[in-house]
Design an enzyme around this catalytic site. Structure first.
Site, PDB file in Angstrom:
ATOM      1  N   CYS A 151       0.811  -1.411   0.184  1.00  0.00           N
ATOM      2  CA  CYS A 151       0.207   0.160   0.185  1.00  0.00           C
ATOM      3  C   CYS A 151       1.102   1.021   0.027  1.00  0.00           C
ATOM      4  O   CYS A 151       1.336   1.643   0.865  1.00  0.00           O
ATOM      5  CB  CYS A 151      -1.133  -0.415   1.708  1.00  0.00           C
ATOM      6  SG  CYS A 151      -1.831   1.822   1.665  1.00  0.00           S
ATOM      7  N   CYS A 154      -0.462   3.841   2.190  1.00  0.00           N
ATOM      8  CA  CYS A 154      -0.050   3.800   3.208  1.00  0.00           C
ATOM      9  C   CYS A 154       1.443   4.125   4.054  1.00  0.00           C
ATOM     10  O   CYS A 154       1.746   4.853   5.070  1.00  0.00           O
ATOM     11  CB  CYS A 154      -0.403   3.148   4.159  1.00  0.00           C
ATOM     12  SG  CYS A 154      -2.084   2.041   3.599  1.00  0.00           S
ATOM     13  N   ASP A 155       2.342   3.607   3.024  1.00  0.00           N
ATOM     14  CA  ASP A 155       3.853   3.219   3.264  1.00  0.00           C
ATOM     15  C   ASP A 155       4.598   5.132   2.278  1.00  0.00           C
ATOM     16  O   ASP A 155       6.050   4.620   3.149  1.00  0.00           O
ATOM     17  CB  ASP A 155       3.415   2.211   3.142  1.00  0.00           C
ATOM     18  CG  ASP A 155       3.179   0.972   4.602  1.00  0.00           C
ATOM     19  OD1 ASP A 155       2.511   1.673   5.428  1.00  0.00           O
ATOM     20  OD2 ASP A 155       3.265   0.195   4.031  1.00  0.00           O
TER      21      ASP A 155
END
Ligand code: NAP
Length: 324
Positions: A151, A154-155
């Site tokens: 992701c 997200c990251d």
């Protein structure tokens, strides 16, 4: 309409015991969507049965840092899930460790069937999430959260000014590569074919980026084993020429698998196998609601999962008010 074990529709051997108690709201799945639904349902005074086959917390427990949830500056995923679990426990909901294999719509009640028992509820929220498709390479699990991610939203921020690759040829891979090209020094897009499943306009935008290199007919065949990930081995072209690509990060975006198989005959699914439900979380079956990553939606994030949990619980309460 059918009932435990004796109805041929169930196709599961009989003999299981159906609990006497009937809950207002059953929730299948104890990730952020299911736990938030439990929170809202309990605060609305409803009794809640929460079924979770694994440890409650869901996919977010695999995230080393949650930094894009409003109001949470930075928290590891396990700690976030533990907070949410405690908040729900304090309201008297203890998740039941059970795998729901099938749900029978009995009209007024929904019957949740597991291998050895049954539980009835008046309204049902399906919050079973989805899981990322994996490359199934040795070391993939161990490297997740250590240079390997599924992701970029997200990251991605952990890889600012670094050298990363995205694997995949669908819209997810293309949008993740575009997102990362704004953050990272260098982005490789690695796709196993020379034709892309993703949309042409996204591909064109990627091709126009100076820091993006697109590798087609190219497969990742090995991950550098030591943590954190330092690179991958590639095989490219018809002659399968092998090379090594040094990387700080790898994002795998080769699709998702929704956790909806058990509900295929209960509710309508979309082409991708997600539960067809709009922003109101209502499914094709009256009294059944879908929340979080298992629902058809454009953005699968913690914030949209918890938002769904609140909406689904509120809709389930309204449904109960309407039928009582
Ligand atoms: P997808 O469209 O199914 O694409 C998956 C990609 O991964 C394909 O290119 C596939 O290659 C590749 N792949 C699958 N298994 C692989 C493996 N074992 N090794 C290497 N590559 C593999 O999945 P998605 O990109 O996650 O998209 C899912 C849905 O969400 C789609 O309908 C998509 O349009 C939608 N979506 C839309 C947007 C948007 O902005 N509009 C953004 C994200 C997602 P092959 O092509 O060779 O099969």
């Amino acid at each position: 309409m059918c009932c435990a074990g004796i109805c041929p529709l169930c196709k599961i051997p009989g003999g299981r015991k159906v609990a006497d108690r009937i809950y207002d709201i059953g929730i299948v799945g104890g990730g952020p969507a299911g736990l938030t639904a439990a929170l809202y349902a309990r605060r609305a005074g409803r009794s809640v049965f929460l079924a979770e086959e694994a440890l409650p917390g869901g996919q977010i427990t695999a995230s080393p840092a949650v930094e894009n949830y409003p109001g949470v500056r930075s928290m590891d995923g396990i700690a976030y899930a533990a907070c949410l679990r405690e908040q729900v426990r304090a309201l008297g909901v203890e998740p039941t460790a059970v795998r729901v294999e099938r749900v029978c719509d009995e009209g007024k009640h929904k019957l949740l069937l597991s291998a050895d028992g049954g539980q009835r509820c008046r309204a049902l929220i399906l919050a079973t999430g989805s899981r990322y498709r994996r490359l199934s390479l040795p070391g993939e699990e161990e490297l997740t959260g250590h240079g390997l991610s599924y992701c970029a939203t997200c990251d991605g921020a952990f890889f600012r000014d670094r050298r990363v690759a995205v694997c995949g040829g669908g819209n997810s891979a293309l949008t993740e590569a575009l997102f990362l090209s704004d953050l990272c020094a260098e982005v490789f897009l690695i796709h196993r074919r020379d034709r892309f499943r993703g949309e042409t306009y996204l591909l064109e935008r990627l091709r126009a980026r100076a820091n993006v290199r697109i590798l087609t007919d190219c497969r990742i065949v090995a991950l550098d084993a030591a943590r954190p990930l330092s690179g991958v081995t590639l095989e490219q072209g018809e002659d399968r020429t092998r090379s090594h690509l040094a990387l700080d990060g790898l994002f795998i975006a080769i699709g998702r698998i929704p956790g909806t198989e058990a509900f295929r005959t209960l509710v309508q699914l979309d082409d991708g196998g997600y539960i067809a439900a709009g922003e109101d979380c209502r499914t094709s079956c009256a009294g059944v609601f879908a929340a979080g990553d298992c629902r058809s939606k454009p953005l699968r994030q913690l914030v949209t999962a918890t938002g769904d949990g609140a909406v689904a619980a509120t809709a389930a309460c309204a449904y109960l008010d309407g039928v009582r």
